[in-house]
Design a protein around this motif. Sequence first.
Motif, PDB file in Angstrom:
ATOM      1  N   ASP A  39       0.830  -1.209   0.000  1.00 12.21           N
ATOM      2  CA  ASP A  39       0.000   0.000   0.000  1.00 12.21           C
ATOM      3  C   ASP A  39       0.863   1.257   0.000  1.00 12.21           C
ATOM      4  O   ASP A  39       0.592   2.219  -0.706  1.00 12.21           O
ATOM      5  N   TYR A  42       2.511   1.765  -3.335  1.00  9.60           N
ATOM      6  CA  TYR A  42       1.494   2.166  -4.303  1.00  9.60           C
ATOM      7  C   TYR A  42       1.113   3.630  -4.077  1.00  9.60           C
ATOM      8  O   TYR A  42       0.996   4.420  -5.012  1.00  9.60           O
ATOM      9  N   SER A  45       3.671   5.765  -5.501  1.00 10.10           N
ATOM     10  CA  SER A  45       3.680   5.777  -6.970  1.00 10.10           C
ATOM     11  C   SER A  45       2.709   6.804  -7.535  1.00 10.10           C
ATOM     12  O   SER A  45       2.831   7.243  -8.668  1.00 10.10           O
ATOM     13  N   LEU A  46       1.740   7.193  -6.758  1.00 10.91           N
ATOM     14  CA  LEU A  46       0.768   8.160  -7.250  1.00 10.91           C
ATOM     15  C   LEU A  46       1.409   9.521  -7.485  1.00 10.91           C
ATOM     16  O   LEU A  46       0.969  10.291  -8.334  1.00 10.91           O
ATOM     17  N   THR A  53       7.000  -0.247 -10.425  1.00 14.18           N
ATOM     18  CA  THR A  53       6.137  -1.422 -10.258  1.00 14.18           C
ATOM     19  C   THR A  53       4.729  -1.095 -10.757  1.00 14.18           C
ATOM     20  O   THR A  53       4.166  -0.065 -10.404  1.00 14.18           O
ATOM     21  N   GLN A  54       4.222  -1.956 -11.606  1.00 12.09           N
ATOM     22  CA  GLN A  54       2.864  -1.766 -12.105  1.00 12.09           C
ATOM     23  C   GLN A  54       1.876  -2.309 -11.083  1.00 12.09           C
ATOM     24  O   GLN A  54       2.163  -3.262 -10.370  1.00 12.09           O
ATOM     25  N   LYS A  55       0.724  -1.717 -11.065  1.00 15.00           N
ATOM     26  CA  LYS A  55      -0.281  -2.097 -10.087  1.00 15.00           C
ATOM     27  C   LYS A  55      -0.532  -3.607 -10.060  1.00 15.00           C
ATOM     28  O   LYS A  55      -0.622  -4.222  -9.009  1.00 15.00           O
ATOM     29  N   GLU A  56      -0.590  -4.187 -11.258  1.00 13.48           N
ATOM     30  CA  GLU A  56      -0.934  -5.606 -11.312  1.00 13.48           C
ATOM     31  C   GLU A  56       0.225  -6.528 -10.917  1.00 13.48           C
ATOM     32  O   GLU A  56       0.044  -7.735 -10.786  1.00 13.48           O
ATOM     33  N   TYR A  58       2.028  -6.139  -8.101  1.00 11.39           N
ATOM     34  CA  TYR A  58       2.165  -6.250  -6.652  1.00 11.39           C
ATOM     35  C   TYR A  58       1.689  -7.613  -6.187  1.00 11.39           C
ATOM     36  O   TYR A  58       0.624  -8.075  -6.602  1.00 11.39           O
ATOM     37  N   TYR A 201      -4.105  -7.624  -2.411  1.00 14.50           N
ATOM     38  CA  TYR A 201      -3.080  -8.073  -3.351  1.00 14.50           C
ATOM     39  C   TYR A 201      -3.052  -9.590  -3.361  1.00 14.50           C
ATOM     40  O   TYR A 201      -3.378 -10.218  -2.345  1.00 14.50           O
TER      41      TYR A 201
END
Length: 637
Positions: A39, A42, A45-46, A53-56, A58, A201
């Motif tokens: 979290d 992520y 990353s915003l 790292t791509q969301k998918e 994780y 995740y």
Amino acid sequence: MKQFKAESKKLLDLMINSIYSNKEIFLREIISNASDAIDKLYFKSLTDHSVTTQKEDYKIHLAVNKEDRTITVTDNGIGMTKEELEKNLGTIARSGSGDFKAENKADDIDIIGQFGVGFYSAFMVASRVTVISRAFGSDEAWKWESSGAEGYTLTEAEKDEVGTKIIMVIKENTESENYDRFLEEYTLVDIVKKYSDYVRYPITMYREKSRAKEKPADAGEDYKPEYETYTELETLNSMVPLWKRSKSDVSDEEYNEFYKSKFMDFTDPARVIVSRTEGTATYNSLLFIPGRAPYDYYTREYEKGLQLYASGVLIMEKCADLLPDYFSFVKGVVDSQDLSLNISREMLQQDGQLKLIRSSLEKKIKNELSSMKMNDREKYEEFFKNFGRQLKFGCYAEYGMHADLLKDLLLFYSAKEKKLITLAEYVEKMPEEQKFIYYAAGDSAERLAKLPAAELVLDKGYDLLLLTEDVDEFCLQVLRQYGEKDKEKEFKNISSGDLGLETEEEKKAAEEKSEASKELFAAMKEALGEKVTAVRLSTRLKSHPVCITSEGPVTLEMERILSQMPGSEGNAPKSQKVLELNADHPIFATLKGLQEAGDKEKLATYADILYNQALLIEGLPIEDPVAYAQSVCELMK
Ligand code: ADP
Ligand code: MG
């Protein structure tokens, strides 16, 4: 070796051995930390585009190795620097996640950690814990290692990817504890499913499987398939909780399946109640009204409660405080982000939040039942057959404290309409002059409908509720009356007191008649003694010669029920019985004849027979069946 920085090293021991009641939650804590770490990355990353790292991508990976006795949990979250390892894991009761929440003022991010103790729960099952971590933005990795209270070491390590790997060496079995079970794949799968199914995740693990080998081309007739084992990466958790998805995205089928698998029922639920609430109580809930009563529902064994989640992580399997007793049949889950939990997360810190959620849920359940009653009467009746008794108990319990909330959910059998009706429906159809809501209570509706007084009420064109469950009359007694404000009507048992059916003139005529037979009544009362408090002229009889009624708070049916309650032997409250005589019946003339002739003995025998008959008609036991039978035979000679 460095020492833990805490008030006392004992704290660790204490915590490991006493905070948690259940060892298996160590995995919940470690996985929750991994989820928090992801979290955080992520969230970063915003705003920070150097996060690649791509969301998918994780994920949290779980591995188990029986030979080495290790369980390894790896995440590709934000990781920890050397300082952070020292700060967060070297200090008991220090929560990096708590700080993160405070720094980012991010109340809306669902970070699970807050106390800084969860990590140490690993020591409940592990003799040694190794944490290898590489923080985001750093090119070095560090290894933190500890065997418990003695302290920890921190050394440089190798790790290519950002994130954290936690290796737990599982303890050897002891006499009282089986630790080996944590090395079984299926145990881990179960624990993940139980506590961490809705972690956002994927939690992956290689699982051992078996399959038939391909059939060789030259295989003969008698070829027997050969099996081989292989491993396959599996995602163990379902990730998105059903209750967080909007109702329109979920099919009935999905809700039903969820209900059946989660709450071990084989019948579809009668009703599904989905809600998200903002405001004073922030929670998502998914409630079910079962389609049938569990076999143990009306026993002491039945435990009410809803599953309680905090941010998708299971906290309590059955939180009883979320449901009032009268809705104890409801099953479901409640998920809230802003619960303040106690340190072991096994309990809530303050009931304030619980109370808010509970009262909000109570309203939702009541509304759902009301709408079911209005819009799907057939289904509601089915529901009522299963759980109506509980609603009636609820009305009656706690001195009727909840009667107002529940009274409009009740159904009773109408003698006139020959179906279940609500009290509102009864009152609505009452003729102007009708004074009471009439009911008869006993064990069989058929018999009740044939009671002499029942005929009388029905002949007047009034409806009559036939109550056949033990709790029914107690429930109405607590309610006392029903109807619109200032037009409330009292409930009236047709076997008790004045039914209020006669006009003033009829009353007067009856009084005169009664006056004329005063001596007969006195003689019969004398003959019956303590069995009755009075013998009177009846205004509720048409074709029968006698009936029994009651005076005072305990009715005949209540006496019967109370006397059957366990432990009441002989001590249950008794009704005050009145023997009523029908002056228009030929037997009345016979009795009068005996009294005038002064035949006391015969009058006493007749009084006894009639008294017993009246009891039988009411469905009540007679004291001495043999004596009664003999008296009747005497007459036939
Ligand atoms: P809590 O989760 O309540 O904060 P824990 O004892 O579970 O307390 O963890 C202590 C701290 O250690 C966390 O707040 C977090 O900063 C850090 N931590 C634990 N596990 C990880 C992980 N897998 N990745 C990054 N940081 C972690
Ligand atoms: Mg934690």
